[in-house]
Design a protein around this motif. Structure first.
Motif, mmCIF file in Angstrom:
data_model
loop_
_atom_site.group_PDB
_atom_site.id
_atom_site.type_symbol
_atom_site.label_atom_id
_atom_site.label_comp_id
_atom_site.label_asym_id
_atom_site.label_seq_id
_atom_site.Cartn_x
_atom_site.Cartn_y
_atom_site.Cartn_z
ATOM 1 N N GLY A 218 128.592 46.004 -20.903
ATOM 2 C CA GLY A 218 128.124 44.810 -21.606
ATOM 3 C C GLY A 218 126.902 44.245 -20.917
ATOM 4 N N TYR B 151 121.844 39.802 -24.898
ATOM 5 C CA TYR B 151 122.482 40.131 -26.173
ATOM 6 C C TYR B 151 122.080 39.051 -27.163
ATOM 7 N N ASN C 200 129.557 49.216 -26.867
ATOM 8 C CA ASN C 200 129.560 48.485 -28.131
ATOM 9 C C ASN C 200 128.280 48.815 -28.901
ATOM 10 N N ASP D 90 124.714 47.059 -27.849
ATOM 11 C CA ASP D 90 124.097 47.622 -26.647
ATOM 12 C C ASP D 90 123.593 49.035 -26.897
ATOM 13 N N ARG E 16 130.663 35.555 -24.330
ATOM 14 C CA ARG E 16 130.037 36.863 -24.047
ATOM 15 C C ARG E 16 131.118 37.868 -23.670
ATOM 16 N N GLU E 17 131.054 39.067 -24.248
ATOM 17 C CA GLU E 17 131.965 40.156 -23.904
ATOM 18 C C GLU E 17 131.247 41.488 -24.064
ATOM 19 N N GLY E 18 131.796 42.508 -23.432
ATOM 20 C CA GLY E 18 131.319 43.866 -23.640
ATOM 21 C C GLY E 18 132.154 44.522 -24.732
ATOM 22 N N ARG F 210 129.139 40.010 -29.889
ATOM 23 C CA ARG F 210 129.098 41.436 -29.544
ATOM 24 C C ARG F 210 130.417 41.833 -28.878
ATOM 25 N N GLY F 211 130.887 43.009 -29.172
ATOM 26 C CA GLY F 211 132.148 43.470 -28.584
ATOM 27 C C GLY F 211 133.327 43.083 -29.439
#
Length: 367
Positions: free
Chosen positions: A113, A117, A146, A149, A276-278, A299-300
């Motif tokens: 991640g 982003y 993801n 990315d 926020r996350e991966g 995202r993720g």
């Protein structure tokens, strides 16, 4: 081949990468690891006689210790003549690629991640994006987890190979363990009729637990128990918020838990409000246990949850939007069974077996 796995801290190895290392060993490779020892490494590493190099990485990019980490790692890679250095986590990966850029060793980098982003702060874009783009020149294989990315790395970076894999892999068999729901609810002090809502994540600003507490203030008259599993710097602040809203009898901070799967088995809703996350493992665990998910539209999360298909998404800063989701849940208008069935189908793609096969394919193609 001789392979060195590098992470900033040992916790990452313990939590996510043991199946990957075991797979490489079973494929006939010699694997060593390098990290800063924060959490003692699990017995697996001793059982498999894996060489461990202690490197003084710091999680702060500005720490003076990272210079020592750079020098130590460069010396180890040069002396041991590794065929591949596979690095994880941003700081370790930055230092690793700098240390290896003039060596013949191939560098694999799994980005869990990027810090930049859609929706990230300007500071993150100004600091992290140019660094990652520059260092991609010294990355033989860049692995993303993801779609956002992957697309950005494919379109704008210079890595020789860019791949998308389905995270670190979820051990689905661990989710099949039966749990006595009545006994577990009694253990946690939950009455038989209360709806159980669960969140999992460190108690920090990014995990955004505050908005859920604020939203639940609207539903004081409903019979529910909201459980938050995690530790972190905002614990006292969250407790103050809970008490201020008069929710101390309905919301409980459970701290660090080893029984997340068991708690999921008694949960009626999983809320994941991160900024926020991966690719969040806790969301996958909820999906695999058939718990409907309400998650932030980031995202993720978007890779895992399709709005109104296998869960529901909301903008992490929109309090009223989250309240609307909770209203639908409490009024029994949420498509629980549909979400459960669709999530179980989708999460099968993120199993550890599937991910390890993806990783084997990558290693076979580039070596």
């Amino acid at each position: 081949m001789k392979i060195l796995y590098v992470t900033t801290i040992s916790n990452t190895l313990n939590a996510f990468l043991i199946p990957h290392i075991e797979m490489l060993i079973n494929e006939g490779h010699e694997v060593s690891v390098a990290c800063s020892i924060e959490q003692p490494l699990k017995p697996f590493f001793q059982d498999y006689d894996i060489e461990v190099y202690q490197i003084p990485f710091s999680r702060s990019p500005f720490s003076k210790y990272n210079l020592s980490a750079y020098q130590s790692l460069k010396s180890i890679v040069y002396e041991k003549d590794f065929d591949i250095v596979h690095t994880h986590t941003p700081i370790a990966s930055m230092i690793t690629r700098l240390a290896c850029k003039k060596l013949k060793t191939k560098v694999f980098y799994t980005a869990h991640g990027f810090h930049f982003y859609k929706g990230a702060s300007t500071i993150n874009w100004l600091f992290y994006y140019p660094i990652e783009k520059y260092l991609s020149r010294y990355t033989d294989t860049l692995i993303t987890i993801n779609q956002e990315d992957f697309q950005r790395a494919s379109d704008h970076f210079f890595a020789k190979n860019v791949y998308l894999v389905n995270g670190v892999g979820l051990p689905l068999e661990a989710c099949n363990k039966p749990v006595d729901r009545v006994k577990k609810r009694e253990e946690l002090g939950i009455d038989g009729e209360a709806k159980v809502i669960l969140s999992v994540g460190e108690l920090n600003d990014n995990k955004n637990h505050k908005i859920v507490i604020e939203a639940l203030r609207e539903f004081k008259n409903k019979n529910f128990k909201y459980l938050i599993c995690g530790v972190g710097p905002l614990e006292n602040e969250l407790i103050r918020q809970i008490n201020e809203f008069g929710l101390s009898h309905k919301i409980e901070l459970l701290g660090y838990r080893n029984d997340i799967i068991e708690i999921l088995k008694i949960s009626d809703l999983f809320i994941f409000p991160s900024k926020r996350e991966g690719l969040p493992v806790s969301v996958m665990e909820a999906m695999a246990n058939g718990v409907p998910v309400v998650a932030s539209d980031i995202r993720g999360n978007r890779d895992l949850i399709e709005n109104k298909i296998n869960g529901e998404l909301f903008h992490y800063f929109e309090l009223n939007e989250l309240k609307g989701k909770l209203y639908v849940f409490f009024e029994k208008k949420m498509l629980i069974e549909e979400y459960r069935e669709n999530s179980l189908d989708k999460v099968a793609n993120y199993s550890v077996t599937r991910v390890l096969n993806q990783m084997k394919h990558i290693y076979n193609r580039v070596t």
